[in-house]
Design a protein around this motif. Structure first.
Motif, PDB file in Angstrom:
ATOM      1  N   ALA A 121      40.204  34.003  40.410  1.00 35.27           N
ATOM      2  CA  ALA A 121      39.465  33.189  39.436  1.00 35.27           C
ATOM      3  C   ALA A 121      40.265  31.969  39.014  1.00 35.27           C
ATOM      4  O   ALA A 121      39.721  30.853  38.916  1.00 35.27           O
ATOM      5  N   THR A 126      35.854  32.599  44.364  1.00 34.77           N
ATOM      6  CA  THR A 126      34.848  33.573  43.912  1.00 34.77           C
ATOM      7  C   THR A 126      34.911  34.894  44.662  1.00 34.77           C
ATOM      8  O   THR A 126      34.819  35.960  44.055  1.00 34.77           O
ATOM      9  N   HIS A 161      35.732  37.831  35.157  1.00 33.40           N
ATOM     10  CA  HIS A 161      36.348  36.646  35.768  1.00 33.40           C
ATOM     11  C   HIS A 161      35.421  35.921  36.745  1.00 33.40           C
ATOM     12  O   HIS A 161      35.833  34.917  37.337  1.00 33.40           O
ATOM     13  N   VAL A 163      34.312  36.979  39.622  1.00 30.50           N
ATOM     14  CA  VAL A 163      34.726  37.232  41.004  1.00 30.50           C
ATOM     15  C   VAL A 163      33.775  38.251  41.621  1.00 30.50           C
ATOM     16  O   VAL A 163      33.383  39.223  40.963  1.00 30.50           O
ATOM     17  N   ASN A 197      28.349  41.471  40.867  1.00 32.78           N
ATOM     18  CA  ASN A 197      29.722  41.152  41.268  1.00 32.78           C
ATOM     19  C   ASN A 197      30.243  42.085  42.349  1.00 32.78           C
ATOM     20  O   ASN A 197      31.440  42.105  42.644  1.00 32.78           O
TER      21      ASN A 197
END
Length: 287
Positions: A121, A126, A161, A163, A197
């Motif tokens: 991040a 990503t 974050h 991600v 995510n």
């Protein structure tokens, strides 16, 4: 004897024509290389690892390619120097064979991913790759639940974050015993985790070998696919007429889903000029 001579002469002539056509195609690709960029193009560095990374990045920059796959933190500063995005980060995994399906790996994996997610991040990236690991006699349902138990420990941090953890799908020919070898198994894992995510890295090469029906899978399961890899089947080489997949149609199917992520070339080049082979791959996917 005349017939034999005719067949031999015809074969030589046909080979010459085919060779000329391939050379003409390569010249045309080189001369007219200009991308529409409806597809966000990337490339897996390991397929070209005989080219020093910095030289490869310079080439990508010259070609207008903005991303590269499977690079770890050590080389991120070099990517930033050339303004090349890391479209799939690595470095937190143990190995392809030792993954989230085995609880004995969880302590190490949770530590690795807990440390890596904030780094990804902070670097402005990503995607972070992960692997299921091999079965080693384990039932697929048990392995799926083990993956859920382990990954659920890091998904909240990934969400915090921004991600996306991406598990790659492999085939059983190249990776015998790997557990995440089915779109349906991977989709079921995504459903159990229930987070945007966590997604699947849909490797078109692997899934053509393992289950086929590529376009239908993309149409049906695209909400769970967060990244795509290419390569020719059979052989994992160029995505030209030497193999069985028609990548323009596959790319159209991907675009039709509204996908905005990256498609990374992951073929092993056989052409003498590997960069020309790469340009050819980008051009075929640039619909």
């Amino acid at each position: 004897m005349k017939r034999r001579n005719f067949i031999a002469t015809a074969a030589v002539g046909a080979a010459g024509i085919a060779s000329s056509q391939v050379n003409a195609q390569k010249m045309e690709t080189s001369k007219d290389f200009k991308l529409k960029n409806n597809i966000n193009h990337s490339v897996c560095q390991w397929c070209f690892n005989d080219i020093p990374l910095e030289d490869f990045l310079k080439t990508l920059k010259d070609l207008g390619i903005k991303a590269i796959d499977l690079i770890g933190p050590k080389d991120w500063p070099l990517l930033k120097q050339y303004d090349i995005h890391c479209s799939m980060c690595n470095g937190a995994e143990i190995s392809l064979e030792e993954g989230w399906n085995d609880p004995k790996n969880h302590d190490v994996l949770i530590k690795n991913y807990t440390e890596m997610i904030p780094k990804v991040a902070e670097a402005g990236y990503t995607n972070l790759i992960c692997f299921s690991g091999n079965r080693n006699g384990m039932n697929d349902y048990v392995g799926l639940q083990n993956c859920v138990d382990g990954l659920s420990k890091i998904i909240p941090l990934a969400e915090e974050h921004g991600v996306v953890i991406q598990m790659e799908l492999f085939n059983q020919v190249n990776h015998p015993d790997y557990m995440c070898d089915s779109s349906l198994w991977g989709v079921e894992l995504c459903k159990h985790l229930g987070s945007d995510n966590f997604k699947l890295l849909y490797d078109i090469y692997h899934m053509q070998i393992q289950e086929g029906d590529i376009i239908r899978s993309i149409q049906n399961y695209h909400p769970y696919f967060g990244h795509y890899h290419t390569a020719g089947v059979p052989g994992r080489n160029e995505i030209d007429e030497s193999q069985e997949l028609y990548y323009p149609a596959i790319m159209k199917a991907i675009l039709d889903t509204g996908y905005k992520g990256y498609v990374a070339q992951e073929f092993l080049p056989t052409w003498d000029d590997k960069i020309e082979a790469l340009k050819d791959g980008f051009t075929r996917c640039d619909i």
